[in-house]
Scaffold this motif. Sequence first.
Motif, PDB file in Angstrom:
ATOM      1  N   ASP A 109       0.860  -1.327  -0.160  1.00 38.61           N
ATOM      2  CA  ASP A 109      -0.054  -0.024   0.079  1.00 38.61           C
ATOM      3  C   ASP A 109       0.967   1.392   0.128  1.00 38.61           C
ATOM      4  O   ASP A 109       0.103   2.216  -0.095  1.00 38.61           O
ATOM      5  CB  ASP A 109      -0.982   0.153   1.177  1.00 38.61           C
ATOM      6  CG  ASP A 109      -0.107  -0.394   2.464  1.00 38.61           C
ATOM      7  OD1 ASP A 109       1.211   0.117   2.534  1.00 38.61           O
ATOM      8  OD2 ASP A 109      -0.806  -0.643   3.460  1.00 38.61           O
TER       9      ASP A 109
ATOM     10  N   TYR B   2       5.680   0.490   7.603  1.00 33.87           N
ATOM     11  CA  TYR B   2       5.306   0.147   8.526  1.00 33.87           C
ATOM     12  C   TYR B   2       6.666   0.139   9.670  1.00 33.87           C
ATOM     13  O   TYR B   2       7.909  -0.198   9.212  1.00 33.87           O
ATOM     14  CB  TYR B   2       4.822  -1.273   8.673  1.00 33.87           C
ATOM     15  CG  TYR B   2       3.413  -1.369   7.994  1.00 33.87           C
ATOM     16  CD1 TYR B   2       2.287  -1.276   8.771  1.00 33.87           C
ATOM     17  CD2 TYR B   2       3.435  -1.252   6.411  1.00 33.87           C
ATOM     18  CE1 TYR B   2       1.167  -0.996   7.972  1.00 33.87           C
ATOM     19  CE2 TYR B   2       2.375  -1.200   5.943  1.00 33.87           C
ATOM     20  CZ  TYR B   2       1.007  -1.345   6.873  1.00 33.87           C
ATOM     21  OH  TYR B   2      -0.259  -0.964   6.096  1.00 33.87           O
TER      22      TYR B   2
ATOM     23  N   ARG C 127       2.028   6.940   6.852  1.00 35.70           N
ATOM     24  CA  ARG C 127       1.268   6.673   5.757  1.00 35.70           C
ATOM     25  C   ARG C 127       1.940   7.483   4.412  1.00 35.70           C
ATOM     26  O   ARG C 127       2.555   8.325   4.677  1.00 35.70           O
ATOM     27  CB  ARG C 127      -0.151   7.313   5.672  1.00 35.70           C
ATOM     28  CG  ARG C 127      -1.142   6.731   6.618  1.00 35.70           C
ATOM     29  CD  ARG C 127      -2.271   7.463   6.790  1.00 35.70           C
ATOM     30  NE  ARG C 127      -3.418   6.650   7.476  1.00 35.70           N
ATOM     31  CZ  ARG C 127      -3.946   5.600   6.801  1.00 35.70           C
ATOM     32  NH1 ARG C 127      -4.192   5.646   5.658  1.00 35.70           N
ATOM     33  NH2 ARG C 127      -5.206   4.941   7.570  1.00 35.70           N
TER      34      ARG C 127
ATOM     35  N   ILE D 124       4.637  -9.148   5.512  1.00 41.60           N
ATOM     36  CA  ILE D 124       3.356  -9.031   4.924  1.00 41.60           C
ATOM     37  C   ILE D 124       3.524  -9.894   3.609  1.00 41.60           C
ATOM     38  O   ILE D 124       4.387  -9.956   3.061  1.00 41.60           O
ATOM     39  CB  ILE D 124       2.950  -7.474   4.326  1.00 41.60           C
ATOM     40  CG1 ILE D 124       2.553  -6.546   5.610  1.00 41.60           C
ATOM     41  CG2 ILE D 124       1.887  -7.691   3.633  1.00 41.60           C
ATOM     42  CD1 ILE D 124       2.492  -5.324   5.194  1.00 41.60           C
TER      43      ILE D 124
ATOM     44  N   HIS E  73      -1.903 -11.463   0.402  1.00 43.75           N
ATOM     45  CA  HIS E  73      -2.903 -11.017   1.321  1.00 43.75           C
ATOM     46  C   HIS E  73      -2.081  -9.440   2.028  1.00 43.75           C
ATOM     47  O   HIS E  73      -2.081  -9.560   3.142  1.00 43.75           O
ATOM     48  CB  HIS E  73      -2.922 -11.936   2.479  1.00 43.75           C
ATOM     49  CG  HIS E  73      -3.468 -13.351   1.608  1.00 43.75           C
ATOM     50  ND1 HIS E  73      -4.835 -13.572   1.470  1.00 43.75           N
ATOM     51  CD2 HIS E  73      -2.790 -14.647   1.681  1.00 43.75           C
ATOM     52  CE1 HIS E  73      -4.870 -14.785   0.886  1.00 43.75           C
ATOM     53  NE2 HIS E  73      -3.504 -15.160   0.916  1.00 43.75           N
ATOM     54  N   PRO E  74      -2.251  -8.513   1.201  1.00 44.08           N
ATOM     55  CA  PRO E  74      -1.491  -7.346   1.586  1.00 44.08           C
ATOM     56  C   PRO E  74      -2.356  -6.628   2.776  1.00 44.08           C
ATOM     57  O   PRO E  74      -1.994  -5.703   3.349  1.00 44.08           O
ATOM     58  CB  PRO E  74      -1.687  -6.606   0.196  1.00 44.08           C
ATOM     59  CG  PRO E  74      -2.752  -7.000  -0.459  1.00 44.08           C
ATOM     60  CD  PRO E  74      -2.729  -8.600  -0.042  1.00 44.08           C
ATOM     61  N   ASP E  75      -3.564  -7.149   3.327  1.00 41.85           N
ATOM     62  CA  ASP E  75      -4.075  -6.447   4.222  1.00 41.85           C
ATOM     63  C   ASP E  75      -3.721  -6.772   5.514  1.00 41.85           C
ATOM     64  O   ASP E  75      -4.449  -6.544   6.658  1.00 41.85           O
ATOM     65  CB  ASP E  75      -5.848  -6.558   4.093  1.00 41.85           C
ATOM     66  CG  ASP E  75      -6.241  -5.871   2.688  1.00 41.85           C
ATOM     67  OD1 ASP E  75      -5.441  -4.741   2.341  1.00 41.85           O
ATOM     68  OD2 ASP E  75      -7.142  -6.200   2.242  1.00 41.85           O
ATOM     69  N   TRP E  76      -2.949  -7.914   5.738  1.00 35.69           N
ATOM     70  CA  TRP E  76      -2.576  -8.557   6.826  1.00 35.69           C
ATOM     71  C   TRP E  76      -1.103  -8.225   7.062  1.00 35.69           C
ATOM     72  O   TRP E  76      -0.265  -8.584   6.318  1.00 35.69           O
ATOM     73  CB  TRP E  76      -2.877 -10.025   6.852  1.00 35.69           C
ATOM     74  CG  TRP E  76      -4.516 -10.400   7.163  1.00 35.69           C
ATOM     75  CD1 TRP E  76      -5.154 -10.443   5.884  1.00 35.69           C
ATOM     76  CD2 TRP E  76      -4.989 -10.388   8.187  1.00 35.69           C
ATOM     77  NE1 TRP E  76      -6.603 -10.820   6.539  1.00 35.69           N
ATOM     78  CE2 TRP E  76      -6.531 -10.685   7.639  1.00 35.69           C
ATOM     79  CE3 TRP E  76      -4.873 -10.122   9.579  1.00 35.69           C
ATOM     80  CZ2 TRP E  76      -7.504 -10.848   8.824  1.00 35.69           C
ATOM     81  CZ3 TRP E  76      -6.007 -10.446  10.240  1.00 35.69           C
ATOM     82  CH2 TRP E  76      -7.235 -10.464   9.924  1.00 35.69           C
TER      83      TRP E  76
ATOM     84  N   ARG F  82      -4.872  -6.724  10.981  1.00 35.85           N
ATOM     85  CA  ARG F  82      -5.105  -5.963   9.917  1.00 35.85           C
ATOM     86  C   ARG F  82      -3.997  -5.063   9.758  1.00 35.85           C
ATOM     87  O   ARG F  82      -3.477  -4.590  10.728  1.00 35.85           O
ATOM     88  CB  ARG F  82      -6.500  -5.536   9.851  1.00 35.85           C
ATOM     89  CG  ARG F  82      -7.675  -6.656   9.559  1.00 35.85           C
ATOM     90  CD  ARG F  82      -7.769  -6.890   8.150  1.00 35.85           C
ATOM     91  NE  ARG F  82      -8.669  -7.751   7.821  1.00 35.85           N
ATOM     92  CZ  ARG F  82      -9.059  -8.408   6.719  1.00 35.85           C
ATOM     93  NH1 ARG F  82      -8.392  -8.229   5.456  1.00 35.85           N
ATOM     94  NH2 ARG F  82     -10.083  -8.941   6.519  1.00 35.85           N
ATOM     95  N   THR F  83      -3.730  -4.308   8.593  1.00 36.12           N
ATOM     96  CA  THR F  83      -2.652  -3.167   8.651  1.00 36.12           C
ATOM     97  C   THR F  83      -3.221  -2.090   9.076  1.00 36.12           C
ATOM     98  O   THR F  83      -2.316  -1.161   9.122  1.00 36.12           O
ATOM     99  CB  THR F  83      -2.146  -3.289   6.938  1.00 36.12           C
ATOM    100  OG1 THR F  83      -3.371  -3.164   6.182  1.00 36.12           O
ATOM    101  CG2 THR F  83      -1.536  -4.420   6.433  1.00 36.12           C
ATOM    102  N   ASP F  84      -4.254  -2.020   9.281  1.00 38.33           N
ATOM    103  CA  ASP F  84      -4.749  -0.858  10.206  1.00 38.33           C
ATOM    104  C   ASP F  84      -4.625  -1.002  11.693  1.00 38.33           C
ATOM    105  O   ASP F  84      -5.351  -0.334  12.392  1.00 38.33           O
ATOM    106  CB  ASP F  84      -6.076  -0.236   9.622  1.00 38.33           C
ATOM    107  CG  ASP F  84      -7.116  -1.277  10.028  1.00 38.33           C
ATOM    108  OD1 ASP F  84      -7.034  -2.629  10.666  1.00 38.33           O
ATOM    109  OD2 ASP F  84      -8.415  -1.195   9.740  1.00 38.33           O
TER     110      ASP F  84
END
Length: 828
Positions: A125, A129, A140, A174, A178-181, A217-219
């Motif tokens: 994204d 991190y 971000r 990551i 599965h880039p959201d985890w 989750r990445t959030d």
Amino acid sequence: MIRISLVVLLMLASHAGLALAEEARPWASKEKTRFTPTVHHPNIKTVTLFAENPDIVTPVGIAVAPDGRVFVQENHTHKRTSDYQGPETDRILVFEDSDGDGVADKRSIFYEGHTFSTDLLFGPDGHLYVSTRWFIGRFRDAATKSKADGEPEKLVVCETEGDYPHNGVGGLAIDPAHPDWLAFGFGENLGVDYAFVGSDGVRLSGGGEGGSTYRCRTDGTQLERLSTGHWNAFGMAYDLAGNLYSTDNDPNATPPNRLLHIIPGADFGYEYRYGRSGQHPLVCWFGENPGTLGMCGALGEAACGVIAHGPEKLLTASWTDNRVDLHTLKPNGASFQATREPFLTGPDDFRPVHFSYSNDGRYLYFTDWVKISYPVHGHGRIWRIEFKEPVRLDPEFPRETPARPSPQQALKLLGSDDPYVRTQAMHVLTRHPDVLSGFDWQSVECPLVRSHAAVTLKRIDPIQNAAVVPDLLADEASAVRFVGIKWIADADLKQYRSTLEQLLDRSDLTRRDLRAIIAALASIGGEAGREFFPDDQLAEIAVDASRSPRLRGLALQSVNSSSGRLQVGTLYSLSREQDELLRREAIRLLVIHPDPGRAKRLAEVAADESLDDSLRADAIAGLAPFAEQHQSILNELAASSSEVIASEASRTLSTAESQQRKLEPKPELSDLPAWKKLVWEADGSPNPEVGRRLFFHAKLGNCFSCHAMNGRGHDIGPDLSTIRNQTGVSSDWLLKHIVNPSAEMAPYYRPQQLITVDGKVRIGLIVGREGQKQAYVGPDGQIFLLDKNDIEERRELTTSVMPNGLLDRLSPEEIRDLLAYLLEGDEN
């Protein structure tokens, strides 16, 4: 092997130093690199020094942006000393190579303000991190920025009083598919309580269970624990097939460092609540306890970063072994077995930490801590590897993801021969406790089913399900009984003390059973959290004539010889018993007992022709400190018709003060080929029995004065009971490290030079958790305490407390025998 031109390298380094002189950095060393790493892989085209001090110091995490900029954590807080002049906090620096010559020529500060930084990672994204000891955050859209907008968004926070620099939050990973985890690792935290709090308020807590891995989750939402039983999950990475791996560093007294394949519900066996040595009977390192998993590969000492290297391959960094290793992953049931071979190696000042690829896979960048010193020291490097063919980075598709078994299928899989399948089954059943409660697992013939069903019940609720513990203790299978024994200790089930004690009367008891029982009794008696030293209980059992001879012999095997719990006269009486095990263990304890009064008794044992030759030889070896006074009997024994007795008596005579061993000169410490030639061209075959006597020999080997082997000896240095399980440990490896013990030392075995405010100088190894009053063990094996306020200066030394020249007093044949014993061990 390929070696890059040193002249070119130095020119590039000089160029970099001139180009990056925009900031005065008095804390940074001006010393230039005068080596290039040795290449061991045919796809490596060049190795370039991308940047070095003074432009980068003590770097840890590294992440390459899609545009090729290299982001690096510069650490200024890791065990910072009082005289260090660098910035008060860590920084994230950005390096650029604007002219494409492979050397950074532009440097800027992206962010400054962290403490105890550990890892960096760019997600698909474009966010950066970051992990520090206490949290995971993200900047971000950092991939498109030259400077951070402000503080990072905190995703997961670790609430703890633990403050050791690198056993908190660690590696980041990551899976591009599965880039959201986001997965991350956590260390043993020195057993201090902690709680992870996700951005959505999910809270997971723990304490003395050891290191763990997590994902969210990445959030920062949907936080969950994946695995436990680690020492320190410092490095984390997914391979291209989506399998998650961790480097587990740095076991205190239980080598090797481990490459671990992480799956949900995995337990890798280590628990800090039972001490930091890893030798406690209720923990394990190789997956030998029910419900635990072993390693898929052994790693070098102080293993740090890990990264995928194309399909079915990984790279890892060994900070202590000065190397980057390549691991090929071969299917092994539901998991993998990893080979290990050198990829890149360097000299003592080559300390690789973390990796990151360029977006096209043409380059691999990695950080280099440079010095053996843990405290920040003003040195640092970033290396760049260019590949002949780009490394594949995109995830494999289609992926063959095994279907999760149904709860009913999971019941059957509890008896699988594959520990990964059993772990998956247990994980499913912990989420369907009603299915397990309706299953008559205790009637199943297979012990694997019974033991793993019991482990699952314990994981579901160790208190509510504790009613099954008496049945577990009565089971005919030792593995099932072990689950019950550990359950009592873990959950502090004092109500089962008498039932636990009754297990000691079993005729099929093993040393492992006994140690587990005594350890569990100690735990519920208030000894939890300490190392396992129940000598009083074991000594009491050993002398109790109402107990079975086998139990008494097993107890003797576990008594610390220096504890003083068993007197010489008592041991001599036990050596006259008829039971072979009891007699043997009494004699072996007599040999290493600290009371000089043992000499008379050992002489009597040595002369006793009714005893087995091997027992008499043990006693003869034990007479070495008293050879001068017992020359008469030793001369008689040297003329014995028994080769075992004669040779041992001759060896003991040669240690007398009036004698001088006639040994050929030994090579220089640095001449390892000459040492190998000397040892491996010796006559005869290696004899591990002789090697054991040398290990415990007070005049020759004397290894036991610092090291333990199967419960006997001391813990000044690493326990050597499982050294043979470490990948890469061979006779040559052992020879190298004994010849020159200062060549490599594990971090916790680096001596500290302590200068107190009154001018005294002490040298010692740190013992246990660092506190206001810190314990140290000196070269003499004695523990001493120093208040931190009384320490004027503390330096980490590069010279081992293990002296050089230990092999000078051994013949080539004896050296070979000692190495054979270390490699083969002795479980008796």
